[in-house]
Design a protein around this motif. Sequence first.
Motif, PDB file in Angstrom:
ATOM      1  N   VAL B 261       0.836  -1.203   0.000  1.00  0.00           N
ATOM      2  CA  VAL B 261       0.000   0.000   0.000  1.00  0.00           C
ATOM      3  C   VAL B 261       0.878   1.263   0.000  1.00  0.00           C
ATOM      4  CG1 VAL B 261      -1.716   1.313   1.303  1.00  0.00           C
ATOM      5  CG2 VAL B 261      -1.889  -1.189   1.151  1.00  0.00           C
ATOM      6  N   LEU B 262       1.910   1.238   0.817  1.00  0.00           N
ATOM      7  CA  LEU B 262       2.764   2.421   0.950  1.00  0.00           C
ATOM      8  C   LEU B 262       3.574   2.696  -0.307  1.00  0.00           C
ATOM      9  CD1 LEU B 262       4.149   2.091   4.583  1.00  0.00           C
ATOM     10  CD2 LEU B 262       2.816   3.989   3.670  1.00  0.00           C
ATOM     11  N   LEU B 263       4.097   1.616  -0.888  1.00  0.00           N
ATOM     12  CA  LEU B 263       5.136   1.790  -1.919  1.00  0.00           C
ATOM     13  C   LEU B 263       4.607   1.770  -3.352  1.00  0.00           C
ATOM     14  CD1 LEU B 263       7.935  -0.506  -0.421  1.00  0.00           C
ATOM     15  CD2 LEU B 263       7.771   1.975  -0.282  1.00  0.00           C
ATOM     16  N   GLN B 264       3.360   1.351  -3.526  1.00  0.00           N
ATOM     17  CA  GLN B 264       2.937   1.158  -4.914  1.00  0.00           C
ATOM     18  C   GLN B 264       2.850   2.489  -5.679  1.00  0.00           C
ATOM     19  OE1 GLN B 264      -1.264  -0.082  -5.157  1.00  0.00           O
ATOM     20  NE2 GLN B 264      -1.248   0.240  -2.955  1.00  0.00           N
ATOM     21  N   LYS B 265       2.608   2.326  -6.976  1.00  0.00           N
ATOM     22  CA  LYS B 265       2.717   3.477  -7.870  1.00  0.00           C
ATOM     23  C   LYS B 265       1.763   4.606  -7.491  1.00  0.00           C
ATOM     24  CE  LYS B 265       3.334   4.282 -12.784  1.00  0.00           C
ATOM     25  NZ  LYS B 265       2.849   3.878 -14.117  1.00  0.00           N
ATOM     26  N   GLU B 266       0.539   4.237  -7.136  1.00  0.00           N
ATOM     27  CA  GLU B 266      -0.411   5.245  -6.673  1.00  0.00           C
ATOM     28  C   GLU B 266      -0.475   5.241  -5.153  1.00  0.00           C
ATOM     29  OE1 GLU B 266      -1.525   2.795  -8.864  1.00  0.00           O
ATOM     30  OE2 GLU B 266      -1.019   3.986 -10.628  1.00  0.00           O
ATOM     31  N   PHE B 273       5.207  12.385  -2.418  1.00  0.00           N
ATOM     32  CA  PHE B 273       6.332  12.938  -3.181  1.00  0.00           C
ATOM     33  C   PHE B 273       5.843  13.819  -4.318  1.00  0.00           C
ATOM     34  CE2 PHE B 273       9.197   9.125  -1.971  1.00  0.00           C
ATOM     35  CZ  PHE B 273       9.386   9.683  -0.735  1.00  0.00           C
ATOM     36  N   LEU B 274       4.786  13.349  -5.006  1.00  0.00           N
ATOM     37  CA  LEU B 274       4.260  14.110  -6.134  1.00  0.00           C
ATOM     38  C   LEU B 274       3.691  15.446  -5.667  1.00  0.00           C
ATOM     39  CD1 LEU B 274       2.551  11.311  -8.250  1.00  0.00           C
ATOM     40  CD2 LEU B 274       4.493  12.750  -8.931  1.00  0.00           C
ATOM     41  N   SER B 275       2.914  15.392  -4.572  1.00  0.00           N
ATOM     42  CA  SER B 275       2.276  16.622  -4.099  1.00  0.00           C
ATOM     43  C   SER B 275       3.316  17.607  -3.573  1.00  0.00           C
ATOM     44  CB  SER B 275       1.237  16.303  -3.033  1.00  0.00           C
ATOM     45  OG  SER B 275       1.894  15.818  -1.883  1.00  0.00           O
ATOM     46  N   LEU B 276       4.438  17.088  -3.047  1.00  0.00           N
ATOM     47  CA  LEU B 276       5.493  17.980  -2.575  1.00  0.00           C
ATOM     48  C   LEU B 276       6.379  18.464  -3.722  1.00  0.00           C
ATOM     49  CD1 LEU B 276       6.674  16.232   0.716  1.00  0.00           C
ATOM     50  CD2 LEU B 276       5.335  18.327   0.488  1.00  0.00           C
ATOM     51  N   GLY B 277       6.137  17.890  -4.898  1.00  0.00           N
ATOM     52  CA  GLY B 277       6.937  18.294  -6.051  1.00  0.00           C
ATOM     53  C   GLY B 277       8.357  17.732  -6.025  1.00  0.00           C
ATOM     54  N   LEU B 278       8.580  16.719  -5.229  1.00  0.00           N
ATOM     55  CA  LEU B 278       9.922  16.129  -5.168  1.00  0.00           C
ATOM     56  C   LEU B 278      10.229  15.333  -6.428  1.00  0.00           C
ATOM     57  CD1 LEU B 278      10.037  14.937  -1.449  1.00  0.00           C
ATOM     58  CD2 LEU B 278      11.269  16.854  -2.478  1.00  0.00           C
ATOM     59  N   VAL B 279       9.195  14.735  -6.991  1.00  0.00           N
ATOM     60  CA  VAL B 279       9.374  13.959  -8.223  1.00  0.00           C
ATOM     61  C   VAL B 279       8.317  14.379  -9.224  1.00  0.00           C
ATOM     62  CG1 VAL B 279      10.428  11.960  -7.110  1.00  0.00           C
ATOM     63  CG2 VAL B 279       7.947  12.127  -7.254  1.00  0.00           C
ATOM     64  N   ASN B 280       8.602  14.148 -10.498  1.00  0.00           N
ATOM     65  CA  ASN B 280       7.651  14.510 -11.539  1.00  0.00           C
ATOM     66  C   ASN B 280       6.761  13.354 -11.925  1.00  0.00           C
ATOM     67  OD1 ASN B 280       8.568  17.144 -11.719  1.00  0.00           O
ATOM     68  ND2 ASN B 280      10.242  16.537 -13.090  1.00  0.00           N
ATOM     69  N   GLU B 281       7.278  12.149 -11.799  1.00  0.00           N
ATOM     70  CA  GLU B 281       6.452  10.976 -12.071  1.00  0.00           C
ATOM     71  C   GLU B 281       6.665   9.984 -10.959  1.00  0.00           C
ATOM     72  OE1 GLU B 281       8.634   8.445 -15.208  1.00  0.00           O
ATOM     73  OE2 GLU B 281       9.010  10.531 -15.741  1.00  0.00           O
TER      74      GLU B 281
END
Lengths: 369, 422
Positions: B261-266, B273-281
């Motif tokens: 649950v924690l690590l999967q793609k969604e 990470f996405l919401s913090l802008g740390l990664v783009n994908e």
Amino acid sequence: MSSPEPIVRFVGIGKTYDGVARIVDNLDLDIMRGEFLTLLGPSGSGKTTTLMLLAGFETPTAGEILLEGKPLSRVPPYQRNIGMVFQNYALFPHMTIAENIGFPLSVRGVPAAEIAKRVERALDMVQLGGFGKRRPGQLSGGQQQRIAVARALVFEPKLILMDEPLGALDKQLREQMQLEIRRLHQRLGVTMAYVTHDQAEALTMSDRIAVFHRGRIEQLDTPERMYEYPTNAFVARFIGENNRLDGHLETAANGRCAIRVAATDTLIDGTLVETVGIGDAVSVSLRPERVQIRAAGHTIDAQPGCRLAGSLREIIYLGDHVRARVALTGNEEFMVKRPISEAHTLPHIGAAVEVFWTPEHCRAFAQEH
Amino acid sequence: MQRGAAASLHAALASVDQDAAGLRRALRRSRRREQLRAAALVLPLFVFLAACFVVPIGAMLSRGVIDADIARILPAVAAVLKSWDGRDLPPESAYAALIADIRAAREAGTLASAATRLNYDVPGFRTLLFSVGRQLPADLSESARDALIGIDPKWGERETWAAIRRAGGPVTDFYLLGALDLRRDADSSITGAPQEQRVFRDVLGRTLWISAMVTLICLVLGYPVAYVIAAQPPGRAGLLLFLVLLPFWTSLLVRTVAWVVLLQKEGVLNSLFLSLGLVNEPLKMIFNRFAVYVAMVHVLLPFMVLPLYSVMRSIPPSYVRAASSLGAKPFTAFWRVYVPQTLPGIGAGCLMVFIQALGYYITPALVGGADDQMISYFIAFYASKTVNWGMAAALSIMLLTATLALYAVYNRMVGVERMRLG
């Protein structure tokens, strides 16, 4: 023996762990170069904490410690160059004896050949030459103790601290080690600060003794003066044996005084040691070996204020001396200690007796709170 | 007079001897009583272990070396092939025996078992065996050899017959060799398996590597934790240990799924990470080696912390203090005085983590990719999917052997009696 110049100065040192209890309370103490100073006191009196402050394992909450005139507060333990012997020896179990003794040299970057030479010399010094390849676990308690001393000495520190180093040894070995450490000290001229709760040990080994009580030094003196001339009731009680009588100060002049013993309402003469007001509660201390005993009715060579009547309750034969327990009004356990040559002159058990002394051996202190 | 004295001396010495013998007997008797009492105390557990552990596991493992199917189903040909030298094709009698055996096996309905066993060794053997069963001439006017080679030219190859002989039992090294990507050729010498069939050396190597990495990560993460806990006053140390042990209160499966649950793609982390802008994908953090390490370390960390804590707790602070007073800087005191004294704890922790990691199955199966599966996965695969118990047993033997070997190495280096488990 010791030059009067201090090597360590404690100036107004205080230590508290919880902000309430003062483990060390505004301590001033000078350790003289080359002396053997013993910090003596009951457990919790602050003596070990004082030693740990000097070693650098504790930091004072007030005051400053000076080592050869330089403040120590910003010097970490490993830069203080103070040798230390711990209560449980703290020999590193995974190293051989030679590696243990060589450790302080190897961390100082001394070349290996030089280390080997000095380790051998240190082992010879504690009479354990040839033990270098063994491990600490293979040595007896006394041998481990000697190794710990050798390890603390090998890097030639100016100051050695010992924290109850003989506490784990049996009596005979302890007495032997006391003399050995004392001889080492005399031979090497190194300054030693020694913590113990054993007053006999302190008397045997020390140049000076500091008696600790509740974080303060009660008295700092040579062993002889400490024993013969305690300056307060605590030291009188703590060092050596002591018969105590409670009373009130009746008169005082030129150091002599008269005390009204509370239980019998008789007056006795004594030496007033502390400043006490007339009528204040005092306690009188009489060393058992300074008291004589005769059957009642015999002529005795003592002033009226230096004798008390009682009855002989018990005679204890100890080989080199005899002890007689006398019940006085006010002290059922009054002890008299006489040389064995006087054993046959003692009255019979149950006899009415008088105990007597000379006024200078009857010391009066303010009562302890 | 003198003779009398000598005689009485002899008598005295004899009685001393007798006394000594009596004493030894008494000692033995009292020792035996103690030993019996000790044996009686461990007997219940011993019986339990024997009945529920040693016997079933032993029976399972024995399937890795026992090979009785062919000797039972094709007895005649197995007997003939025992005396075959293997250099030329087997004699005519072997062909005749095979035909008779196959007939009997078809009637008894056991031919499929034999076909399965031989197919493990030589792919395609099943077809070979069944085609004989189907196309067998009713009466044999010509030679049995010609008839069989007529059905399939493979009956004219030594390798085919060598496979039957290898499977003739009663014991075989076929599965054990197979577990090491080895096989026996027609001349019975050991060679490597064909390149495309080699998997198990990779799997074994991967299993050891993943276990070693997990152990290393656990040590690096666990050592400071144990150090900190050991330095706390007892009350707080108890609380911190409780927190370390908290993962044990949840089932392994639940914890592993939680990582999915924690690590999967969604999953939670990627969203963060996405919401913090740390990664783009989204980062790929699941179904790969990273996820296997994370999940396994999480599960196994307490096994590292506990023995370390226990050892550290027993090291008095005076050692490091002594080192410091002797002039050692903090790191030197730590490295040369403290760490060596924690070696029994390091050894015990590493051994426990490594040995447990070797047998891990669920965690890599759930969060790992195809290339992250460990040896237990293949044991489960053979035991439950293809029902090749011989291969499952052989891989189990490999796993057990690796574990015991490690234990022996540890015992040699550190000494099991110095191990402290907490």
